[in-house]
Design a protein around this motif. Structure first.
Motif, PDB file in Angstrom:
ATOM      1  N   ASP A  27       0.828  -1.198   0.000  1.00 53.01           N
ATOM      2  CA  ASP A  27       0.000   0.000   0.000  1.00 53.01           C
ATOM      3  C   ASP A  27       0.865   1.250   0.000  1.00 53.01           C
ATOM      4  O   ASP A  27       0.615   2.202  -0.740  1.00 53.01           O
ATOM      5  CB  ASP A  27      -0.939  -0.006   1.221  1.00 53.01           C
ATOM      6  CG  ASP A  27      -1.912   1.147   1.175  1.00 53.01           C
ATOM      7  OD1 ASP A  27      -1.916   1.973   2.119  1.00 53.01           O
ATOM      8  OD2 ASP A  27      -2.643   1.260   0.173  1.00 53.01           O
ATOM      9  N   THR A  86       0.923   3.723  -3.107  1.00 55.55           N
ATOM     10  CA  THR A  86       0.451   5.090  -2.833  1.00 55.55           C
ATOM     11  C   THR A  86       1.484   6.098  -3.310  1.00 55.55           C
ATOM     12  O   THR A  86       1.149   7.123  -3.910  1.00 55.55           O
ATOM     13  CB  THR A  86       0.181   5.271  -1.325  1.00 55.55           C
ATOM     14  OG1 THR A  86      -0.809   4.327  -0.924  1.00 55.55           O
ATOM     15  CG2 THR A  86      -0.293   6.681  -1.005  1.00 55.55           C
ATOM     16  N   GLU A 133       1.383   6.213  -7.104  1.00 52.97           N
ATOM     17  CA  GLU A 133       0.179   6.952  -7.530  1.00 52.97           C
ATOM     18  C   GLU A 133       0.399   8.450  -7.380  1.00 52.97           C
ATOM     19  O   GLU A 133       0.122   9.245  -8.285  1.00 52.97           O
ATOM     20  CB  GLU A 133      -1.004   6.494  -6.677  1.00 52.97           C
ATOM     21  CG  GLU A 133      -2.305   7.236  -6.978  1.00 52.97           C
ATOM     22  CD  GLU A 133      -3.373   6.986  -5.910  1.00 52.97           C
ATOM     23  OE1 GLU A 133      -3.228   6.023  -5.114  1.00 52.97           O
ATOM     24  OE2 GLU A 133      -4.336   7.757  -5.881  1.00 52.97           O
ATOM     25  N   GLN A 167      -3.335  -2.601 -10.018  1.00 53.63           N
ATOM     26  CA  GLN A 167      -3.407  -1.653  -8.886  1.00 53.63           C
ATOM     27  C   GLN A 167      -3.194  -0.231  -9.365  1.00 53.63           C
ATOM     28  O   GLN A 167      -3.855   0.704  -8.910  1.00 53.63           O
ATOM     29  CB  GLN A 167      -2.364  -1.992  -7.817  1.00 53.63           C
ATOM     30  CG  GLN A 167      -2.412  -3.419  -7.287  1.00 53.63           C
ATOM     31  CD  GLN A 167      -3.812  -3.919  -7.084  1.00 53.63           C
ATOM     32  OE1 GLN A 167      -4.607  -3.344  -6.338  1.00 53.63           O
ATOM     33  NE2 GLN A 167      -4.153  -4.990  -7.793  1.00 53.63           N
ATOM     34  N   LYS A 175      -6.293   0.931 -11.082  1.00 55.88           N
ATOM     35  CA  LYS A 175      -7.341   1.288 -10.118  1.00 55.88           C
ATOM     36  C   LYS A 175      -7.072   2.662  -9.520  1.00 55.88           C
ATOM     37  O   LYS A 175      -7.960   3.513  -9.459  1.00 55.88           O
ATOM     38  CB  LYS A 175      -7.398   0.237  -8.991  1.00 55.88           C
ATOM     39  CG  LYS A 175      -8.133  -1.037  -9.408  1.00 55.88           C
ATOM     40  CD  LYS A 175      -8.592  -1.857  -8.222  1.00 55.88           C
ATOM     41  CE  LYS A 175      -7.490  -2.754  -7.694  1.00 55.88           C
ATOM     42  NZ  LYS A 175      -8.045  -3.809  -6.805  1.00 55.88           N
ATOM     43  N   ARG A 176      -5.845   2.865  -9.094  1.00 55.36           N
ATOM     44  CA  ARG A 176      -5.525   4.122  -8.424  1.00 55.36           C
ATOM     45  C   ARG A 176      -5.554   5.321  -9.356  1.00 55.36           C
ATOM     46  O   ARG A 176      -5.744   6.457  -8.925  1.00 55.36           O
ATOM     47  CB  ARG A 176      -4.157   4.007  -7.753  1.00 55.36           C
ATOM     48  CG  ARG A 176      -4.176   3.144  -6.504  1.00 55.36           C
ATOM     49  CD  ARG A 176      -2.763   2.720  -6.121  1.00 55.36           C
ATOM     50  NE  ARG A 176      -2.768   1.891  -4.917  1.00 55.36           N
ATOM     51  CZ  ARG A 176      -2.635   2.369  -3.670  1.00 55.36           C
ATOM     52  NH1 ARG A 176      -2.481   3.669  -3.482  1.00 55.36           N
ATOM     53  NH2 ARG A 176      -2.652   1.559  -2.634  1.00 55.36           N
TER      54      ARG A 176
END
Lengths: 806, 103, 209
Positions: free
Chosen positions: A116, A120, A123, A543, A546-547
């Motif tokens: 995560d 993060t 992203e 992922q 998605k982000r």
């Protein structure tokens, strides 16, 4: 004495006797698969070269314990593997596997983080850079060792979701010239024929390839074919007398970078003696020059070739005049001639032209279409064809290997992907302008503060450009300054430069499709779980999708099962390319799961068996419905290069310019680079397998004995090999079977002072942008007498925290 | 108690036939085997060296045995007795007997 | 003789000491073994000069070999730099032997029942395929006299020629376990016909393979 003490003594006695007697306490099987207990065998492809050997990995519990070849295979017929492939599974459980995401802190130390946290950060950076520096400031650099599903997903994410063509991959460094060669000569990428042509050929022309070490299983097929058919003739055109040339009836030596003269010389000889196929030239050939737009006459071609007399060729290349004539005769007068080449022709300042000239020879002698005849480009990596070329994961391409500049095709893909609806780029379209090729990409990569570097972030997978780019010193700083995300299974030089390192799943831990040199796609099924928190690339792509708000574009992003994700990505891909000549619509996942031979495209539907030979009616299904693919084929055409207007292959007038780095009194030697059988690429996997690494634990410089004597260099002496760009310190290996003035250094060593790419020339082909790894001008100086070299150097977790390479 | 480890070399095809012969010696235990290479590691527990010699002779006389060589001997508790001279081991004898074996 | 010395003598005369003579060679330029044992003064100069740390000091004591130099090919073969012959003070290593191609440490011998390429070729010829066969050219690829001392017959079967120096790099490289498929029969050992092959010959004697 108590019983336990007694047993201890007895066991110790027995153990030391066992060691002395050479009995291991575990199985001693030479072929591991025989003695080890295997619970199940899982079908797949070898992780290594572009031959595409299919295998079964043996599983016990959650561990890989063995490997064997697939005896039903059509690539590695009889299920043979090479010793490298047979052992590659051992890499999976190596203790150096990366198992946790790592983020580099303010002091330059890579610290374990959660997925995560890592995602993060990625992203945040991507969104920030998209806003501040534009959508082209964030790039993806992929690999011919990623699965097709993964490459397709990242490609779609970038080109469809971000509206950016900043997608390139390491096939740029190995196959780009072959791609451009096929596109310009035949109109469509990838070979017309297949490996099956080996056993049907009468003359085999091996050029720019050390087949015995780079594709050992294909070499076995060639050697066996010759043994069983003494009338088969083999020509090898290579600067080194390798094991490959040992199978040859004719070895044509050529100084690296000069062989264009040989190919033109052979063509001249063929035409002069009337050995060419006049009818084939008339119906299926077209003479042209430059970019192929202007048609010329046959007379123009013949005139162009006048310069390339055997004497001229001998003077330019070192290849004896008589050999040029002999080769021309063997090539033209055989019933079927198969050429096979690899990096010797592709990694060149004029790699595209070298490819064109081989195609020329085949067109003028009518050596396409019939069994045993083809101009076959060997691929280096297991999935450069399937995963990167065919999915169009290069800066100038789209799926189906069609140019992004092609408006009609671009609009089709745009529609198919729903770009207008789902893209986060305000343009809501696929960018018509190509992105940056590899060398340009890494030249433009740098920190936020550097205004000369427009690319601020890159995410790369399963590749190691901090070791493999030519003149690599130029690019390391940029990788360190930019926001660099590296996906890999082991510590590498590139991970050493990264801001974020993501632990990857190995092929047998995730499954996926690989497409090899002969257009054959084969599915590897997941066999075991990945260690620690390592993840499949496709999950990482999901992922990010998605982000970044792209779950509609990447429909499989919300899946949790990797197999399901792979299948959905695959379906999306074969749907997209269903109406191209590379169609794999008939290669459904369920078919691939059942198949023990894979599927060769074009394969338009499930009934289609796949295609052995393209461009021939009855064998190539494109002939059955050409309109569907946007082609027109005359009803009476038996053979037709349908991807070219009027179905004619191009015969190119090409010169032999001296565009490679030239030697000089200061740098009098030509350094050429290449592989050894026992190592793969940058050695991050194979240096970790002691049994095979034992044959080549470190790099060396191969020097001709005459040159060595002049320089007073003896076997084992430590020598400095230097170009204007950089140098290596290497032990000398004195040989007497290579050309004077030419030295050879393999590419696999990670040790900083033995990384040959510090020396390599970064001249690139003007069309394909592929670097000229094969020719660098160097000087050699003796540093000292022989010294012990600690082999199998590996970048460790600790070294990854250092800025400089040791 | 003297513990001796020995390497037994035998014709790999005769493993099955040899097994009962080995098992008939209660002092002999098989610790490791590599049938394909025709080798076995035996540990022999005897009271003294004379008993050890008898076993060695017996093995060497067996047709299926190619070679039987000691690797190491542990004298266990007998060390003290040896040093005190309570037990005598005559190395010369063992050596001579070895030398008389066909080379 | 004290008991401890008796033990030492007994242990040191175990036949096991010559159990694995294969792949245990003298350094390049070594004279015939009997003469070598007379000349070698165990000065260790050759051991010290070897840049690769390939020459090791023997700790075997049969025939008073202890302290003499050996190369153990299974661990590391000789890289043929020829420095050791230049420093031997007694001529146990002949200083006239300076050219690496001329030295004869021993000769390589292939065990065709283990060699991966031989096994593959046998299957190929017999038309069987069980998926366990691998193409391996490690001995050939690592040989410093590649093509001269070793070549591949039919591009697959390793064959040794009389130009083999016996350096042992092939043995070091050979990937088969636990036994190597290629081994060095050392030169200059006493019992030259049996050197290293004592057990093999015993097996032959008893009618085995």
């Amino acid at each position: 004495m108590e019983m336990s003490r007694r047993n201890f003594i007895k066991s110790t006695l027995a153990a030391s006797a066992a060691v002395a007697a050479g009995i291991s306490t575990t199985s001693n099987a030479v072929a591991q698969s025989q003695e080890v207990v295997v619970e199940r065998w899982v079908k797949g492809v070898c992780r290594l070269c572009g031959t595409g050997c299919s295998v079964y990995v043996g599983v016990k519990g959650n561990r890989l314990v063995a490997m064997k070849g697939n005896v039903e295979s059509l690539t590695n017929t009889r299920g043979y593997l090479c010793v490298k492939g047979m052992n590659i599974w051992k890499v999976a459980h190596h203790p150096d596997r990366l198992t946790k995401p790592l983020i580099r802190d303010g002091k330059g130390v890579l610290r374990p983080a959660s997925w995560d946290q890592a995602l993060t950060l990625i992203e945040k950076k991507f969104k920030e850079y998209h806003k501040k520096y534009g959508y082209d400031s964030v790039a993806y650099y992929g690999s011919g060792q990623c699965t097709t599903e993964e490459s397709y997903t990242f490609n779609k994410l970038w080109k469809g979701g971000f509206g950016s063509n900043m997608v390139d991959g390491n096939p740029r460094l190995c196959m780009a010239s072959a791609v451009a060669g096929y596109m310009s000569s035949l109109g469509s990428d990838e070979p017309a024929g297949a490996y099956a042509d080996i056993e049907k050929s009468e003359t085999i022309f091996l050029v720019g390839s050390n087949l015995s070490e780079a594709h050992p299983i294909l070499f076995r097929r060639v050697a066996r074919h010759k043994k069983d058919n003494p009338n088969v003739k083999i020509i090898v055109c290579e600067p080194r007398k390798t094991l490959t040339s040992a199978v040859a009836d004719l070895w044509m030596p050529s100084l690296p970078g000069t062989d264009l003269a040989i190919f033109n010389g052979m063509a001249r000889e063929i035409i002069k003696n009337n050995w060419h196929d006049k009818n084939y030239v008339k119906t299926l050939g077209r003479v042209t020059i430059g970019d192929g737009s202007k048609e010329l006459s046959w007379a123009d071609y013949v005139k162009h070739l006048e310069k390339y007399t055997p004497q001229y060729v001998e003077k330019k290349t070192g290849c004896p005049a008589a050999d040029v004539k002999a080769a021309a005769k063997m090539f033209a007068k055989s019933k079927a001639t198969l050429s096979m080449w690899c990096m010797g022709l592709n990694q060149r300042a004029n790699g595209v032209w070298a490819n064109n000239l081989i195609h020329n020879l085949h067109v003028i002698t009518g050596n396409y279409g019939k069994p045993g005849a083809d101009a076959f480009s060997l691929t280096g990596q297991p999935n450069a064809c399937g995963g990167v070329r065919e999915t169009g994961s290069l800066a100038h391409l789209l799926p189906g290997a069609r140019p992004v500049a092609n408006q009609k095709w671009r609009e089709f893909v745009q529609g198919y992907w729903g770009v207008a609806k789902y893209s986060i780029n305000p343009s809501k379209a696929i960018n018509p302008k190509p992105g940056m090729h590899a060398v340009k990409l890494f030249s433009s990569l740098g920190g936020e503060k550097d205004k000369t570097k427009p690319v601020k972030a890159v995410i790369m997978s399963t590749t190691n450009p901090a070791q493999t780019l030519p003149n690599v010193n130029k690019f390391i700083g940029g990788m360190q300054d930019a926001f660099t995300v590296v996906i890999d299974i082991f510590p590498t030089r590139t991970a050493q430069c990264a801001s974020v390192v993501l632990p990857a799943a190995f092929i047998y831990e995730k499954g996926g499709v690989f497409g090899c040199s002969e257009r054959r796609s084969f599915l590897t099924e997941k066999a075991v779980n990945a260690p620690g928190e390592a993840k499949a690339d496709i999950w990482i792509a999901a992922q990010i999708a998605k982000r970044m708000g792209l779950t509609k574009l990447i429909g499989w992003a919300n899946e949790t099962n990797i197999d399901r994700m792979n299948e959905l990505a695959w379906n999306d891909y074969i749907g997209c390319t269903a109406n191209t000549e590379k169609t794999l619509k008939g290669a459904t996942y369920s078919r691939l799961k059942k198949s023990t031979v894979g599927v060769q495209w074009p394969c338009p539907d499930e009934k289609s068996p796949g295609t052995y030979k393209r461009y021939v009616r009855g064998m190539d299904p494109i002939f059955d419905n050409p309109k569907r693919y946007g082609y027109t084929i005359p009803a009476d055409a038996k053979e037709f290069f349908y991807a070219r207007p009027h179905g004619k292959a191009n015969i190119f007038l090409r010169d032999d310019p001296d565009n490679s780095e030239q030697t000089s009194p200061a740098y009098p030697f030509i350094m050429t680079t290449g592989r050894v059988l026992e190592q793969w690429h940058t050695g991050s996997m194979t240096m970790r397998i002691p049994e095979t690494a034992a044959a080549h634990p470190h790099s060396f410089v191969e020097i001709n004995e005459k040159d060595a004597n002049r320089l007073k260099i003896k076997n084992g002496d430590i020598v400095k090999v230097e170009s204007i760009r950089g140098s290596n310190i290497l032990p000398a290996k004195i040989v007497n079977n290579t050309l004077e003035g030419v030295i050879f250094v393999p590419m696999h060593d990670q040790k900083a002072d033995r990384m040959v790419n510090f020396i390599c020339s970064d001249i690139v082909d003007p069309t394909s942008a592929e670097p000229d790894y094969k020719v660098s001008a160097v000087k050699i100086t003796k540093v000292s007498g022989p010294k012990k070299i600690d082999g199998r150097y590996l970048v460790t977790r600790t070294e990854m925290n250092k800025k400089t390479f040791s | 108690m003297i513990f001796t480890s020995a390497v037994l070399e035998f014709d790999k095809n005769s493993y099955e036939k040899l097994l009962p012969f080995i098992e008939s010696h209660s002092e002999v235990e098989i610790y490791e085997k590599d049938i394909n290479a025709g080798k076995m590691i035996l540990v022999i527990s005897t009271e003294d060296d004379a008993q050890l010699e008898v076993i060695q002779k017996d093995f060497l006389a067996n047709e299926l045995v190619i070679d039987f060589t000691y690797h190491a001997i542990h004298f266990g508790e007998s060390v003290d007795k040896l040093i005190d001279g309570e037990i005598k081991i005559d190395f010369e004898d063992i050596n001579n007997k070895k030398k008389n074996k066909p080379q | 003789m004290s008991f401890i010395n008796k033990i030492k003598l007994f242990l040191n005369s175990f036949e096991d000491n010559e159990f694995f003579k294969i792949n245990r060679m003298r350094p390049p330029g070594a004279v015939e073994e009997k003469l070598f044992m007379e000349l070698c003064i165990r000065c260790s100069k050759c051991i010290e000069i070897c840049p690769y740390r390939v020459i090791k000091r023997s700790n075997l004591t049969k025939d008073f070999e202890v302290g003499t130099p050996y190369i153990y090919a299974e661990e590391k073969g000789c890289r043929l730099c020829m420095k050791c012959t230049t420093v031997c003070p007694t001529g146990a290593l002949d200083k006239e032997v300076t050219y690496f191609r001329d030295t004869r440490i021993g000769v390589a011998k292939i065990d065709d029942t283990i060699c991966l390429n031989h096994l593959l070729y046998n299957q190929e010829e017999a038309g069987i395929a069980d998926g366990t066969m691998a193409v391996c050219n490690q001995c050939f690829n690592s040989c410093p006299l590649k093509f001269d001392a070793i070549y591949l017959e039919d591009m697959i079967l390793p064959r040794i020629t009389d130009k083999c120096t016996g350096c042992g790099i092939c043995t070091e490289s050979c990937p088969t376990t636990p036994k190597k498929a290629i081994n060095i029969l050392p030169n200059g050992m006493a019992d030259i016909d049996e050197a290293g092959y004592k057990q093999y010959l015993k097996r032959i004697e008893k009618g085995g393979r």
